[in-house]
Design a protein around this motif. Structure first.
Motif, PDB file in Angstrom:
ATOM      1  N   THR A  73       0.782  -1.172  -0.028  1.00  0.00           N
ATOM      2  CA  THR A  73       0.093   0.003  -0.107  1.00  0.00           C
ATOM      3  C   THR A  73       0.970   1.258  -0.174  1.00  0.00           C
ATOM      4  O   THR A  73       1.856   1.282   0.904  1.00  0.00           O
ATOM      5  CB  THR A  73      -0.769  -0.020   1.094  1.00  0.00           C
ATOM      6  OG1 THR A  73      -1.599  -1.157   1.328  1.00  0.00           O
ATOM      7  CG2 THR A  73      -1.878   1.352   1.528  1.00  0.00           C
TER       8      THR A  73
ATOM      9  N   THR B 212       0.724   5.308   0.273  1.00  0.00           N
ATOM     10  CA  THR B 212      -0.026   6.395   0.652  1.00  0.00           C
ATOM     11  C   THR B 212       0.803   7.871   0.728  1.00  0.00           C
ATOM     12  O   THR B 212       1.982   7.737   0.975  1.00  0.00           O
ATOM     13  CB  THR B 212      -0.735   6.232   2.013  1.00  0.00           C
ATOM     14  OG1 THR B 212       0.129   5.787   3.110  1.00  0.00           O
ATOM     15  CG2 THR B 212      -1.667   5.003   1.844  1.00  0.00           C
ATOM     16  N   GLY B 213      -0.166   9.004   0.816  1.00  0.00           N
ATOM     17  CA  GLY B 213       0.751  10.197   0.882  1.00  0.00           C
ATOM     18  C   GLY B 213       1.236  10.787  -0.199  1.00  0.00           C
ATOM     19  O   GLY B 213       1.158  10.220  -1.438  1.00  0.00           O
TER      20      GLY B 213
ATOM     21  N   ASP C  42      -1.782  -0.915  -3.794  1.00  0.00           N
ATOM     22  CA  ASP C  42      -2.823   0.156  -3.657  1.00  0.00           C
ATOM     23  C   ASP C  42      -2.331   1.216  -3.542  1.00  0.00           C
ATOM     24  O   ASP C  42      -1.393   1.810  -2.663  1.00  0.00           O
ATOM     25  CB  ASP C  42      -3.636  -0.498  -2.318  1.00  0.00           C
ATOM     26  CG  ASP C  42      -4.949   0.662  -2.284  1.00  0.00           C
ATOM     27  OD1 ASP C  42      -5.116   1.511  -2.738  1.00  0.00           O
ATOM     28  OD2 ASP C  42      -5.537   0.113  -1.103  1.00  0.00           O
ATOM     29  N   VAL C  43      -2.674   2.243  -4.619  1.00  0.00           N
ATOM     30  CA  VAL C  43      -2.126   3.472  -5.033  1.00  0.00           C
ATOM     31  C   VAL C  43      -3.387   4.455  -4.564  1.00  0.00           C
ATOM     32  O   VAL C  43      -3.277   5.501  -4.816  1.00  0.00           O
ATOM     33  CB  VAL C  43      -1.423   3.792  -5.875  1.00  0.00           C
ATOM     34  CG1 VAL C  43      -0.344   3.056  -6.221  1.00  0.00           C
ATOM     35  CG2 VAL C  43      -2.428   3.440  -7.265  1.00  0.00           C
TER      36      VAL C  43
ATOM     37  N   GLY D  63      -4.328   5.842  -1.844  1.00  0.00           N
ATOM     38  CA  GLY D  63      -4.087   6.994  -0.994  1.00  0.00           C
ATOM     39  C   GLY D  63      -3.116   7.941  -1.196  1.00  0.00           C
ATOM     40  O   GLY D  63      -2.925   8.733  -0.430  1.00  0.00           O
ATOM     41  N   VAL D  64      -2.597   7.905  -2.338  1.00  0.00           N
ATOM     42  CA  VAL D  64      -1.443   8.874  -2.747  1.00  0.00           C
ATOM     43  C   VAL D  64      -2.072  10.468  -2.935  1.00  0.00           C
ATOM     44  O   VAL D  64      -3.257  10.768  -3.130  1.00  0.00           O
ATOM     45  CB  VAL D  64      -0.770   8.510  -4.197  1.00  0.00           C
ATOM     46  CG1 VAL D  64      -0.063   7.012  -4.047  1.00  0.00           C
ATOM     47  CG2 VAL D  64      -1.650   8.345  -5.249  1.00  0.00           C
TER      48      VAL D  64
ATOM     49  N   ARG E 132      -7.147   0.730  -7.380  1.00  0.00           N
ATOM     50  CA  ARG E 132      -7.539   2.088  -6.850  1.00  0.00           C
ATOM     51  C   ARG E 132      -6.639   3.383  -7.450  1.00  0.00           C
ATOM     52  O   ARG E 132      -6.267   4.317  -6.682  1.00  0.00           O
ATOM     53  CB  ARG E 132      -7.607   2.163  -5.371  1.00  0.00           C
ATOM     54  CG  ARG E 132      -8.602   1.230  -4.881  1.00  0.00           C
ATOM     55  CD  ARG E 132      -8.889   1.561  -3.351  1.00  0.00           C
ATOM     56  NE  ARG E 132      -7.941   2.003  -2.391  1.00  0.00           N
ATOM     57  CZ  ARG E 132      -8.256   3.063  -1.880  1.00  0.00           C
ATOM     58  NH1 ARG E 132      -9.220   3.412  -1.735  1.00  0.00           N
ATOM     59  NH2 ARG E 132      -7.202   3.432  -0.877  1.00  0.00           N
TER      60      ARG E 132
END
Length: 130
Positions: free
Chosen positions: A21, A23-24, A59-60, A62-63, A92
């Protein structure tokens, strides 16, 4: 009719779950760490590798602000997966990242998971309206 409860994430292989995953905000400085995390995920405890050809899900969703640094990270992650005999599949994927991957020619190299619509809305033409 009865159904047994399903465990785990939909679309992720329960026998061989390789998942990462992201994120950010992704900067070039974190790319080596992301690659190392994927390499660890591709090597099961005890040094045994997952089944050849297994898909590594990333899973991208939350970027923040997808840019060329994220595209670089995706390209390097795909290379890590390919070197170990696996395929990287993005989940995603924000529309901005899809556009960037298409622009630089990576849309054909990295698998993009087709996600169902999250809103649940059904869009259909209204009779009598254009």
């Amino acid at each position: 009719m009865t159904f047994a409860p399903r465990g785990g994430l939909p679309g992720v292989d329960a026998e061989n779950p390789i998942a990462l995953t992201v994120t950010g905000r992704v900067s070039r400085a974190v790319v080596p760490d992301l690659c190392a995390r994927l390499e660890r995920a591709l090597t099961a405890p005890g040094g045994t590798a997952p089944a050849p050809g297994a898909v590594a899900d990333c899973d991208v969703g939350g970027v923040v602000r997808p840019d060329l640094a994220l595209v670089d990270a995706v390209a390097r992650l795909a290379l890590v997966a390919r070197r170990s005999g696996h395929t990287l599949r993005l989940r995603r994927v924000p529309p901005e990242l899809r556009a960037l991957l298409d622009l630089v020619g990576l849309a054909d190299v990295v698998a993009l998971a087709e996600e169902p619509e999250e809103s649940g809305e059904i869009t259909a033409p209204v009779p009598g309206r254009p």
